[in-house]
Design a protein around this motif. Structure first.
Motif, PDB file in Angstrom:
ATOM      1  N   PHE A 160       9.244  10.977  -1.357  1.00  0.00           N
ATOM      2  CA  PHE A 160       8.880  10.455  -2.677  1.00  0.00           C
ATOM      3  C   PHE A 160       8.032   9.188  -2.592  1.00  0.00           C
ATOM      4  O   PHE A 160       7.630   8.641  -3.611  1.00  0.00           O
ATOM      5  N   ALA A 161       7.768   8.723  -1.363  1.00  0.00           N
ATOM      6  CA  ALA A 161       6.928   7.542  -1.162  1.00  0.00           C
ATOM      7  C   ALA A 161       5.458   7.955  -1.177  1.00  0.00           C
ATOM      8  O   ALA A 161       5.073   8.954  -0.569  1.00  0.00           O
ATOM      9  N   ALA A 162       4.661   7.154  -1.855  1.00  0.00           N
ATOM     10  CA  ALA A 162       3.223   7.422  -1.944  1.00  0.00           C
ATOM     11  C   ALA A 162       2.532   7.066  -0.623  1.00  0.00           C
ATOM     12  O   ALA A 162       3.093   6.358   0.215  1.00  0.00           O
ATOM     13  N   PRO A 163       1.316   7.552  -0.433  1.00  0.00           N
ATOM     14  CA  PRO A 163       0.576   7.273   0.807  1.00  0.00           C
ATOM     15  C   PRO A 163       0.458   5.781   1.133  1.00  0.00           C
ATOM     16  O   PRO A 163       0.512   5.409   2.309  1.00  0.00           O
ATOM     17  N   ASN A 164       0.320   4.913   0.132  1.00  0.00           N
ATOM     18  CA  ASN A 164       0.207   3.479   0.427  1.00  0.00           C
ATOM     19  C   ASN A 164       1.477   2.950   1.100  1.00  0.00           C
ATOM     20  O   ASN A 164       1.399   2.098   1.986  1.00  0.00           O
TER      21      ASN A 164
ATOM     22  N   TRP B 213       4.078  12.995  -9.033  1.00  0.00           N
ATOM     23  CA  TRP B 213       4.277  11.554  -9.111  1.00  0.00           C
ATOM     24  C   TRP B 213       4.943  11.085  -7.832  1.00  0.00           C
ATOM     25  O   TRP B 213       5.876  11.717  -7.344  1.00  0.00           O
ATOM     26  N   LEU B 214       4.457   9.958  -7.280  1.00  0.00           N
ATOM     27  CA  LEU B 214       5.085   9.345  -6.116  1.00  0.00           C
ATOM     28  C   LEU B 214       5.242   7.853  -6.349  1.00  0.00           C
ATOM     29  O   LEU B 214       4.504   7.241  -7.122  1.00  0.00           O
TER      30      LEU B 214
ATOM     31  N   GLU C 203      17.877  -5.508 -11.189  1.00  0.00           N
ATOM     32  CA  GLU C 203      16.803  -4.834 -11.902  1.00  0.00           C
ATOM     33  C   GLU C 203      15.743  -4.455 -10.874  1.00  0.00           C
ATOM     34  O   GLU C 203      15.271  -5.313 -10.127  1.00  0.00           O
ATOM     35  N   ALA C 204      15.429  -3.191 -10.810  1.00  0.00           N
ATOM     36  CA  ALA C 204      14.349  -2.706  -9.953  1.00  0.00           C
ATOM     37  C   ALA C 204      13.224  -2.232 -10.858  1.00  0.00           C
ATOM     38  O   ALA C 204      13.464  -1.534 -11.838  1.00  0.00           O
ATOM     39  N   VAL C 205      12.010  -2.639 -10.534  1.00  0.00           N
ATOM     40  CA  VAL C 205      10.843  -2.196 -11.285  1.00  0.00           C
ATOM     41  C   VAL C 205      10.001  -1.338 -10.342  1.00  0.00           C
ATOM     42  O   VAL C 205       9.488  -1.819  -9.337  1.00  0.00           O
ATOM     43  N   TYR C 206       9.923  -0.067 -10.673  1.00  0.00           N
ATOM     44  CA  TYR C 206       9.189   0.916  -9.879  1.00  0.00           C
ATOM     45  C   TYR C 206       7.787   1.090 -10.443  1.00  0.00           C
ATOM     46  O   TYR C 206       7.608   1.100 -11.660  1.00  0.00           O
ATOM     47  N   THR C 207       6.824   1.262  -9.559  1.00  0.00           N
ATOM     48  CA  THR C 207       5.505   1.719  -9.974  1.00  0.00           C
ATOM     49  C   THR C 207       5.299   3.091  -9.343  1.00  0.00           C
ATOM     50  O   THR C 207       5.675   3.321  -8.187  1.00  0.00           O
ATOM     51  N   LEU C 208       4.775   3.988 -10.128  1.00  0.00           N
ATOM     52  CA  LEU C 208       4.512   5.353  -9.667  1.00  0.00           C
ATOM     53  C   LEU C 208       3.101   5.738 -10.059  1.00  0.00           C
ATOM     54  O   LEU C 208       2.616   5.316 -11.117  1.00  0.00           O
ATOM     55  N   GLU C 209       2.478   6.544  -9.207  1.00  0.00           N
ATOM     56  CA  GLU C 209       1.141   7.056  -9.511  1.00  0.00           C
ATOM     57  C   GLU C 209       1.115   8.560  -9.311  1.00  0.00           C
ATOM     58  O   GLU C 209       1.728   9.083  -8.372  1.00  0.00           O
ATOM     59  N   MET C 210       0.402   9.213 -10.213  1.00  0.00           N
ATOM     60  CA  MET C 210       0.207  10.652 -10.069  1.00  0.00           C
ATOM     61  C   MET C 210      -0.809  10.887  -8.960  1.00  0.00           C
ATOM     62  O   MET C 210      -1.868  10.256  -8.925  1.00  0.00           O
ATOM     63  N   GLN C 211      -0.457  11.777  -8.070  1.00  0.00           N
ATOM     64  CA  GLN C 211      -1.324  12.108  -6.946  1.00  0.00           C
ATOM     65  C   GLN C 211      -2.303  13.214  -7.352  1.00  0.00           C
ATOM     66  O   GLN C 211      -2.167  13.826  -8.403  1.00  0.00           O
TER      67      GLN C 211
ATOM     68  N   ALA D 204       8.333  10.996 -13.942  1.00  0.00           N
ATOM     69  CA  ALA D 204       8.442   9.849 -13.038  1.00  0.00           C
ATOM     70  C   ALA D 204       9.907   9.467 -12.828  1.00  0.00           C
ATOM     71  O   ALA D 204      10.325   9.161 -11.703  1.00  0.00           O
ATOM     72  N   GLN D 205      10.697   9.490 -13.892  1.00  0.00           N
ATOM     73  CA  GLN D 205      12.125   9.190 -13.767  1.00  0.00           C
ATOM     74  C   GLN D 205      12.828  10.204 -12.871  1.00  0.00           C
ATOM     75  O   GLN D 205      13.718   9.848 -12.104  1.00  0.00           O
ATOM     76  N   THR D 206      12.408  11.448 -12.926  1.00  0.00           N
ATOM     77  CA  THR D 206      12.985  12.481 -12.065  1.00  0.00           C
ATOM     78  C   THR D 206      12.717  12.163 -10.598  1.00  0.00           C
ATOM     79  O   THR D 206      13.593  12.348  -9.744  1.00  0.00           O
ATOM     80  N   VAL D 207      11.520  11.676 -10.287  1.00  0.00           N
ATOM     81  CA  VAL D 207      11.194  11.292  -8.912  1.00  0.00           C
ATOM     82  C   VAL D 207      12.125  10.175  -8.447  1.00  0.00           C
ATOM     83  O   VAL D 207      12.692  10.236  -7.345  1.00  0.00           O
ATOM     84  N   ILE D 208      12.313   9.160  -9.282  1.00  0.00           N
ATOM     85  CA  ILE D 208      13.197   8.051  -8.928  1.00  0.00           C
ATOM     86  C   ILE D 208      14.627   8.565  -8.740  1.00  0.00           C
ATOM     87  O   ILE D 208      15.299   8.230  -7.757  1.00  0.00           O
TER      88      ILE D 208
END
Length: 139
Positions: free
Chosen positions: A51-55, A124-125, A111-119, A29-33
């Motif tokens: 890197f953006a998820a479908p939502n 991860w996106l 401070e940025a707080v990212y949420t990521l989900e495995m597709q 996930a950190q690699t995606v960011i």
């Protein structure tokens, strides 16, 4: 007396694989960011958008609308002077929350707080980012 030690050692060995799997998922996930930040810095809208998820893509259906949103509301993410990963938490096997500490283009800390989900394909996106000014001192 050696028996409790052996049981403790066996319990540790059995508990280790899930912890290692969690660490591997957090690194992924950190690699995606990291890759998205690098794409922003390189002005590579297509790669950043990938890197953006479908939502996110439902709200911002084009690279241009996505980049406009980032530039209007997330300039410290778009053009950080520096960044470092902070706390992370695996909320489930398919959801991670990752804190990123940034020094924005204005020299202030954020401070940025990212949420990521495995597709479904195992990648991860990024599903969202919330950002706020930080009280941390930048160096």
């Amino acid at each position: 007396m050696p028996r409790p030690i052996a049981i403790a050692a066996l319990a540790f060995l059995l508990a280790s694989p899930p912890a290692l799997a969690g660490e591997a998922e957090i690194r992924a996930a950190q690699t995606v960011i990291q890759n998205q930040i690098e794409a922003f810095l390189a002005d590579d809208a297509a790669r950043a958008y990938s890197f953006a998820a479908p939502n996110i893509k439902r709200y911002f259906p084009t690279q241009q609308s996505f980049m406009a949103m980032v530039e209007n509301g997330y300039m410290p993410v778009r053009r950080p002077q520096s960044h470092a990963f902070g706390k992370s938490e695996e909320m489930s096997p398919t959801r991670i929350v990752q804190q990123v500490l940034l020094v924005g283009p204005d020299g202030k800390t954020y401070e940025a707080v990212y949420t990521l989900e495995m597709q479904g394909d195992g990648n991860w996106l990024i599903t969202g980012v919330s950002m706020r000014a930080s009280n941390a001192l930048s160096t």
